[in-house]
Design a protein around this motif. Structure first.
Motif, mmCIF file in Angstrom:
data_model
loop_
_atom_site.group_PDB
_atom_site.id
_atom_site.type_symbol
_atom_site.label_atom_id
_atom_site.label_comp_id
_atom_site.label_asym_id
_atom_site.label_seq_id
_atom_site.Cartn_x
_atom_site.Cartn_y
_atom_site.Cartn_z
ATOM 1 N N MET A 213 39.358 -20.785 -72.082
ATOM 2 C CA MET A 213 38.170 -20.584 -71.247
ATOM 3 C C MET A 213 38.035 -19.101 -70.888
ATOM 4 S SD MET A 213 37.184 -22.928 -67.979
ATOM 5 C CE MET A 213 37.167 -21.748 -66.654
ATOM 6 N N PRO A 214 36.829 -18.533 -71.052
ATOM 7 C CA PRO A 214 36.721 -17.107 -70.705
ATOM 8 C C PRO A 214 36.905 -16.882 -69.200
ATOM 9 C CG PRO A 214 34.547 -18.044 -71.209
ATOM 10 C CD PRO A 214 35.560 -19.132 -71.440
ATOM 11 N N ARG A 215 37.382 -15.708 -68.874
ATOM 12 C CA ARG A 215 37.584 -15.387 -67.457
ATOM 13 C C ARG A 215 36.236 -15.121 -66.795
ATOM 14 N NH1 ARG A 215 41.539 -12.738 -70.389
ATOM 15 N NH2 ARG A 215 40.216 -10.895 -70.590
ATOM 16 N N GLN A 216 36.025 -15.710 -65.603
ATOM 17 C CA GLN A 216 34.742 -15.498 -64.912
ATOM 18 C C GLN A 216 34.656 -14.068 -64.378
ATOM 19 O OE1 GLN A 216 33.952 -17.798 -61.320
ATOM 20 N NE2 GLN A 216 31.752 -17.560 -61.584
ATOM 21 N N PHE A 217 33.552 -13.413 -64.652
ATOM 22 C CA PHE A 217 33.331 -12.050 -64.159
ATOM 23 C C PHE A 217 33.363 -12.068 -62.628
ATOM 24 C CE2 PHE A 217 30.844 -7.987 -64.036
ATOM 25 C CZ PHE A 217 31.632 -7.288 -64.930
ATOM 26 N N PHE A 218 33.954 -11.038 -62.045
ATOM 27 C CA PHE A 218 34.183 -11.023 -60.590
ATOM 28 C C PHE A 218 33.730 -9.667 -60.042
ATOM 29 C CE2 PHE A 218 36.538 -10.108 -56.790
ATOM 30 C CZ PHE A 218 36.852 -11.322 -56.190
ATOM 31 N N VAL A 219 32.866 -9.684 -59.043
ATOM 32 C CA VAL A 219 32.476 -8.416 -58.416
ATOM 33 C C VAL A 219 32.714 -8.506 -56.911
ATOM 34 C CG1 VAL A 219 30.615 -6.770 -57.970
ATOM 35 C CG2 VAL A 219 30.810 -7.847 -60.226
ATOM 36 N N GLY A 220 33.581 -7.631 -56.429
ATOM 37 C CA GLY A 220 33.877 -7.560 -55.000
ATOM 38 C C GLY A 220 33.190 -6.353 -54.391
ATOM 39 N N GLY A 221 32.754 -6.516 -53.160
ATOM 40 C CA GLY A 221 32.152 -5.392 -52.420
ATOM 41 C C GLY A 221 33.008 -5.113 -51.201
ATOM 42 N N ASN A 222 33.671 -3.961 -51.209
ATOM 43 C CA ASN A 222 34.542 -3.590 -50.095
ATOM 44 C C ASN A 222 33.791 -2.603 -49.204
ATOM 45 O OD1 ASN A 222 36.564 -2.764 -48.387
ATOM 46 N ND2 ASN A 222 37.811 -1.778 -49.969
ATOM 47 N N PHE A 223 33.360 -3.096 -48.045
ATOM 48 C CA PHE A 223 32.557 -2.238 -47.148
ATOM 49 C C PHE A 223 33.427 -1.180 -46.464
ATOM 50 C CE2 PHE A 223 29.309 -5.926 -46.166
ATOM 51 C CZ PHE A 223 29.014 -6.018 -47.517
ATOM 52 N N LYS A 224 34.745 -1.361 -46.515
ATOM 53 C CA LYS A 224 35.686 -0.462 -45.811
ATOM 54 C C LYS A 224 35.296 -0.393 -44.332
ATOM 55 C CE LYS A 224 36.564 1.754 -50.192
ATOM 56 N NZ LYS A 224 37.015 2.912 -50.932
ATOM 57 N N MET A 225 35.468 0.753 -43.642
ATOM 58 C CA MET A 225 35.150 0.801 -42.210
ATOM 59 C C MET A 225 33.717 1.300 -42.021
ATOM 60 S SD MET A 225 37.408 2.468 -39.126
ATOM 61 C CE MET A 225 36.687 4.095 -39.239
ATOM 62 N N ASN A 226 32.791 0.582 -42.656
ATOM 63 C CA ASN A 226 31.388 0.971 -42.597
ATOM 64 C C ASN A 226 30.541 -0.203 -42.120
ATOM 65 O OD1 ASN A 226 31.384 3.718 -43.816
ATOM 66 N ND2 ASN A 226 32.279 2.610 -45.546
ATOM 67 N N GLY A 227 29.497 0.131 -41.381
ATOM 68 C CA GLY A 227 28.518 -0.866 -40.980
ATOM 69 C C GLY A 227 28.727 -1.386 -39.570
ATOM 70 N N VAL A 228 27.616 -1.843 -38.993
ATOM 71 C CA VAL A 228 27.633 -2.552 -37.704
ATOM 72 C C VAL A 228 26.823 -3.822 -37.934
ATOM 73 C CG1 VAL A 228 27.917 -0.484 -36.258
ATOM 74 C CG2 VAL A 228 25.618 -1.215 -36.934
ATOM 75 N N ALA A 229 26.729 -4.659 -36.914
ATOM 76 C CA ALA A 229 26.114 -5.983 -37.117
ATOM 77 C C ALA A 229 24.751 -5.884 -37.802
ATOM 78 C CB ALA A 229 26.002 -6.697 -35.781
ATOM 79 N N GLU A 230 23.931 -4.936 -37.363
ATOM 80 C CA GLU A 230 22.569 -4.871 -37.899
ATOM 81 C C GLU A 230 22.568 -4.518 -39.393
ATOM 82 O OE1 GLU A 230 20.000 -2.168 -35.818
ATOM 83 O OE2 GLU A 230 18.284 -2.679 -37.088
ATOM 84 N N SER A 231 23.337 -3.485 -39.764
ATOM 85 C CA SER A 231 23.314 -3.084 -41.178
ATOM 86 C C SER A 231 24.004 -4.112 -42.069
ATOM 87 C CB SER A 231 23.934 -1.692 -41.351
ATOM 88 O OG SER A 231 25.230 -1.658 -40.799
ATOM 89 N N ILE A 232 25.065 -4.732 -41.556
ATOM 90 C CA ILE A 232 25.760 -5.745 -42.363
ATOM 91 C C ILE A 232 24.853 -6.968 -42.552
ATOM 92 C CG2 ILE A 232 27.724 -7.369 -42.323
ATOM 93 C CD1 ILE A 232 29.369 -4.927 -41.235
ATOM 94 N N THR A 233 24.111 -7.308 -41.526
ATOM 95 C CA THR A 233 23.145 -8.415 -41.650
ATOM 96 C C THR A 233 22.136 -8.080 -42.752
ATOM 97 O OG1 THR A 233 23.404 -8.994 -39.338
ATOM 98 C CG2 THR A 233 21.373 -9.737 -40.399
ATOM 99 N N GLY A 234 21.680 -6.837 -42.784
ATOM 100 C CA GLY A 234 20.718 -6.417 -43.808
ATOM 101 C C GLY A 234 21.308 -6.534 -45.213
#
Ligand SMILES: O=C[C@H](O)COP(=O)(O)O
Length: 249
Positions: free
Chosen positions: A1-22
Protein backbone atom coordinates in the motif's frame (compact mmCIF):
# COMPACT_ATOMS: atom_id res chain seq x y z
CA UNK A 1 0.00 0.00 0.00
CA UNK A 2 1.44 3.41 -0.87
CA UNK A 3 2.28 5.70 2.02
CA UNK A 4 -0.32 8.43 2.56
CA UNK A 5 1.06 11.91 1.88
CA UNK A 6 1.30 13.89 5.13
CA UNK A 7 1.48 17.66 5.59
CA UNK A 8 1.98 19.14 9.04
CA UNK A 9 1.71 22.82 9.88
CA UNK A 10 3.84 23.87 12.84
CA UNK A 11 2.71 27.32 13.97
CA UNK A 12 5.56 27.46 16.53
CA UNK A 13 5.09 30.38 19.00
CA UNK A 14 2.97 32.37 16.58
CA UNK A 15 -0.63 33.50 16.60
CA UNK A 16 -3.36 34.45 19.05
CA UNK A 17 -6.96 33.26 19.21
CA UNK A 18 -8.16 35.57 16.44
CA UNK A 19 -5.44 34.76 13.90
CA UNK A 20 -5.48 31.04 14.67
CA UNK A 21 -9.26 31.02 14.21
CA UNK A 22 -8.71 32.64 10.80
CA UNK A 23 -6.13 30.04 9.76
CA UNK A 24 -8.34 27.13 10.83
CA UNK A 25 -11.46 28.59 9.20
CA UNK A 26 -9.52 29.05 5.97
CA UNK A 27 -8.44 25.39 6.03
CA UNK A 28 -11.98 24.24 6.83
CA UNK A 29 -13.38 26.08 3.84
CA UNK A 30 -10.62 25.13 1.37
CA UNK A 31 -10.60 22.17 -0.96
CA UNK A 32 -7.89 19.94 0.51
CA UNK A 33 -6.53 16.87 -1.26
CA UNK A 34 -8.53 14.02 0.34
CA UNK A 35 -5.51 11.74 -0.05
CA UNK A 36 -3.30 13.94 2.13
CA UNK A 37 -3.30 13.69 5.91
CA UNK A 38 -3.21 17.19 7.40
CA UNK A 39 -2.14 17.91 10.98
CA UNK A 40 -1.77 21.40 12.42
CA UNK A 41 0.19 22.29 15.53
CA UNK A 42 -0.74 25.53 17.32
CA UNK A 43 0.83 26.78 20.56
CA UNK A 44 -0.36 24.76 23.60
CA UNK A 45 -2.70 27.48 24.80
CA UNK A 46 -4.73 27.19 21.58
CA UNK A 47 -4.87 23.40 21.22
CA UNK A 48 -8.44 23.10 22.52
CA UNK A 49 -9.62 26.07 20.47
CA UNK A 50 -8.03 24.58 17.36
CA UNK A 51 -9.46 21.11 18.04
CA UNK A 52 -12.95 22.57 18.55
CA UNK A 53 -12.80 24.61 15.32
CA UNK A 54 -10.97 22.32 12.92
CA UNK A 55 -12.77 19.91 10.65
CA UNK A 56 -12.49 16.43 12.22
CA UNK A 57 -10.47 15.33 9.16
CA UNK A 58 -7.69 17.72 10.23
CA UNK A 59 -5.47 16.40 13.00
CA UNK A 60 -4.14 18.60 15.78
CA UNK A 61 -0.68 18.21 17.31
CA UNK A 62 0.90 19.60 20.44
CA UNK A 63 4.37 21.07 19.97
CA UNK A 64 5.75 19.28 23.02
CA UNK A 65 4.91 16.83 25.81
CA UNK A 66 6.67 15.66 28.99
CA UNK A 67 7.90 12.12 29.60
CA UNK A 68 6.42 11.73 33.11
CA UNK A 69 2.72 11.00 33.70
CA UNK A 70 2.10 13.74 36.32
CA UNK A 71 3.68 15.52 39.25
CA UNK A 72 5.76 18.53 40.16
CA UNK A 73 6.89 19.56 36.66
CA UNK A 74 6.01 23.23 36.39
CA UNK A 75 5.15 24.35 32.89
CA UNK A 76 4.97 20.87 31.39
CA UNK A 77 2.01 19.06 29.79
CA UNK A 78 1.38 15.32 30.10
CA UNK A 79 0.29 12.78 27.51
CA UNK A 80 -2.90 12.15 29.51
CA UNK A 81 -3.73 15.87 29.48
CA UNK A 82 -3.31 16.00 25.69
CA UNK A 83 -5.50 12.94 25.23
CA UNK A 84 -8.08 14.49 27.57
CA UNK A 85 -8.12 17.56 25.30
CA UNK A 86 -8.75 15.25 22.28
CA UNK A 87 -5.28 15.86 20.87
CA UNK A 88 -3.92 12.87 18.95
CA UNK A 89 -0.51 14.05 17.74
CA UNK A 90 2.61 15.64 19.17
CA UNK A 91 5.75 17.10 17.59
CA UNK A 92 8.84 15.84 19.41
CA UNK A 93 12.51 16.61 18.91
CA UNK A 94 12.13 19.79 16.89
CA UNK A 95 15.53 21.39 16.37
CA UNK A 96 14.39 24.56 18.13
CA UNK A 97 13.90 22.46 21.26
CA UNK A 98 17.09 20.45 20.68
CA UNK A 99 19.21 23.56 20.11
CA UNK A 100 17.59 26.33 22.19
CA UNK A 101 16.22 24.23 25.06
CA UNK A 102 19.09 21.72 24.99
CA UNK A 103 16.87 18.64 24.76
CA UNK A 104 19.02 15.53 24.40
CA UNK A 105 18.51 12.56 22.08
CA UNK A 106 17.71 10.41 25.14
CA UNK A 107 15.11 12.80 26.59
CA UNK A 108 13.47 13.14 23.18
CA UNK A 109 13.39 9.35 22.83
CA UNK A 110 11.82 8.97 26.30
CA UNK A 111 9.15 11.55 25.45
CA UNK A 112 8.44 9.71 22.21
CA UNK A 113 8.02 6.43 24.08
CA UNK A 114 5.73 8.04 26.69
CA UNK A 115 3.63 9.68 23.98
CA UNK A 116 3.13 6.47 22.02
CA UNK A 117 2.53 4.36 25.14
CA UNK A 118 -0.20 6.87 26.05
CA UNK A 119 -1.90 6.68 22.65
CA UNK A 120 -0.47 9.67 20.78
CA UNK A 121 1.10 9.64 17.33
CA UNK A 122 4.43 11.43 17.01
CA UNK A 123 6.02 13.70 14.43
CA UNK A 124 9.63 12.84 15.31
CA UNK A 125 12.01 15.56 14.11
CA UNK A 126 15.65 14.99 13.21
CA UNK A 127 18.25 16.89 11.22
CA UNK A 128 21.78 18.21 11.07
CA UNK A 129 23.21 21.69 11.58
CA UNK A 130 25.11 23.49 8.83
CA UNK A 131 28.39 22.74 10.59
CA UNK A 132 27.52 19.03 10.69
CA UNK A 133 26.53 18.99 7.00
CA UNK A 134 29.75 20.73 6.01
CA UNK A 135 31.70 18.15 8.01
CA UNK A 136 29.87 15.39 6.05
CA UNK A 137 28.17 14.22 9.22
CA UNK A 138 24.53 14.40 8.07
CA UNK A 139 23.86 10.66 7.99
CA UNK A 140 25.84 10.09 11.19
CA UNK A 141 23.75 12.73 13.01
CA UNK A 142 20.33 11.55 11.83
CA UNK A 143 21.33 7.94 12.53
CA UNK A 144 22.33 8.88 16.08
CA UNK A 145 19.00 10.69 16.62
CA UNK A 146 17.05 7.72 15.22
CA UNK A 147 19.05 5.14 17.18
CA UNK A 148 18.09 6.88 20.44
CA UNK A 149 14.39 6.42 19.57
CA UNK A 150 14.95 2.82 18.44
CA UNK A 151 16.33 1.99 21.91
CA UNK A 152 13.00 3.02 23.47
CA UNK A 153 10.36 1.95 20.96
CA UNK A 154 9.10 -1.51 20.09
CA UNK A 155 9.01 -2.43 16.36
CA UNK A 156 5.21 -2.06 16.36
CA UNK A 157 5.38 1.44 17.83
CA UNK A 158 7.05 2.78 14.68
CA UNK A 159 3.58 2.62 13.09
CA UNK A 160 2.73 5.65 15.24
CA UNK A 161 5.73 7.69 14.06
CA UNK A 162 6.12 10.12 11.18
CA UNK A 163 9.80 11.03 10.80
CA UNK A 164 10.38 14.69 9.90
CA UNK A 165 13.81 15.32 8.37
CA UNK A 166 14.51 19.00 8.93
CA UNK A 167 18.03 20.20 8.19
CA UNK A 168 18.58 22.93 10.78
CA UNK A 169 20.24 25.20 8.20
CA UNK A 170 17.03 25.18 6.12
CA UNK A 171 14.60 26.08 8.90
CA UNK A 172 13.20 29.59 8.63
CA UNK A 173 16.14 30.65 6.48
CA UNK A 174 14.61 30.48 3.01
CA UNK A 175 17.42 28.01 2.14
CA UNK A 176 15.49 24.93 1.13
CA UNK A 177 17.36 21.65 0.62
CA UNK A 178 17.54 20.70 -3.04
CA UNK A 179 15.30 17.85 -4.11
CA UNK A 180 18.45 15.70 -4.43
CA UNK A 181 19.67 16.60 -0.93
CA UNK A 182 16.26 15.80 0.57
CA UNK A 183 15.86 12.56 -1.37
CA UNK A 184 19.37 11.39 -0.45
CA UNK A 185 18.77 11.75 3.30
CA UNK A 186 15.21 10.39 3.10
CA UNK A 187 16.49 7.31 1.28
CA UNK A 188 19.15 6.84 3.96
CA UNK A 189 16.48 7.10 6.68
CA UNK A 190 14.39 4.50 4.87
CA UNK A 191 17.41 2.23 4.64
CA UNK A 192 18.00 2.74 8.38
CA UNK A 193 14.36 1.71 9.04
CA UNK A 194 14.92 -1.51 7.09
CA UNK A 195 18.18 -2.36 8.82
CA UNK A 196 17.28 -1.30 12.36
CA UNK A 197 13.53 -1.87 12.63
CA UNK A 198 12.16 -4.17 9.91
CA UNK A 199 11.02 -4.31 6.30
CA UNK A 200 7.46 -3.35 7.26
CA UNK A 201 8.67 -0.13 8.89
CA UNK A 202 10.92 0.51 5.89
CA UNK A 203 7.93 0.33 3.56
CA UNK A 204 5.31 2.07 5.69
CA UNK A 205 6.84 4.73 7.97
CA UNK A 206 6.42 8.15 6.43
CA UNK A 207 9.46 10.40 6.12
CA UNK A 208 8.53 14.05 5.58
CA UNK A 209 10.74 17.05 4.82
CA UNK A 210 10.81 20.39 6.68
CA UNK A 211 12.80 23.56 6.13
CA UNK A 212 11.58 26.58 4.16
CA UNK A 213 8.89 24.60 2.34
CA UNK A 214 6.69 26.97 0.36
CA UNK A 215 3.97 26.88 -2.27
CA UNK A 216 6.78 27.50 -4.79
CA UNK A 217 9.10 24.58 -3.98
CA UNK A 218 6.69 21.93 -2.62
CA UNK A 219 5.72 20.37 -5.94
CA UNK A 220 9.26 19.56 -6.99
CA UNK A 221 10.14 18.16 -3.55
CA UNK A 222 6.96 16.05 -3.64
CA UNK A 223 8.15 14.29 -6.80
CA UNK A 224 10.87 12.48 -4.86
CA UNK A 225 10.10 8.82 -4.13
CA UNK A 226 11.05 9.00 -0.45
CA UNK A 227 9.52 12.40 0.34
CA UNK A 228 6.17 11.50 1.89
CA UNK A 229 5.11 15.03 2.77
CA UNK A 230 6.20 18.11 4.66
CA UNK A 231 6.45 19.76 8.04
CA UNK A 232 5.81 23.41 7.30
CA UNK A 233 6.64 26.29 9.63
CA UNK A 234 6.27 29.86 8.39
CA UNK A 235 4.11 29.04 5.37
CA UNK A 236 1.59 27.15 7.54
CA UNK A 237 0.45 30.52 8.91
CA UNK A 238 -0.47 31.72 5.42
CA UNK A 239 -3.25 30.84 2.97
CA UNK A 240 -0.52 29.31 0.75
CA UNK A 241 -0.46 26.35 3.18
CA UNK A 242 -3.43 25.00 1.21
CA UNK A 243 -1.25 24.85 -1.93
CA UNK A 244 1.35 22.84 0.01
CA UNK A 245 -1.33 20.42 1.26
CA UNK A 246 -2.36 20.05 -2.39
CA UNK A 247 1.21 19.62 -3.68
CA UNK A 248 0.34 16.28 -5.24
CA UNK A 249 -2.74 17.37 -7.21
O1 LIG B 1 8.55 22.67 11.92
C1 LIG B 1 8.77 23.27 10.87
C2 LIG B 1 10.11 23.57 10.46
O2 LIG B 1 10.89 24.05 11.50
C3 LIG B 1 10.22 24.39 9.21
O3 LIG B 1 10.02 25.75 9.45
P1 LIG B 1 10.02 26.76 8.19
O4 LIG B 1 9.04 26.17 7.21
O5 LIG B 1 9.56 28.08 8.75
O6 LIG B 1 11.41 26.77 7.65
Amino acid sequence: MPRQFFVGGNFKMNGVAESITGIVNNLNSSKLDPNTEVVISPPALYLTLTRSLADPKIGVAAQNVFDKPNGAFTGEISVEQLKDAKIDWVVIGHSERRVILKETDEFIARKTKAAIDGGLSVIFCIGETLEEREANKTIEVVTRQLNAAAKELSKEQWAKVVIAYEPVWAIGTGKVATTEQAQEVHAAIREWLGKTIDSHAQETVRVIYGGSVSEKNCRELATQPDVDGFLVGGASLKPAFVDIVNARI
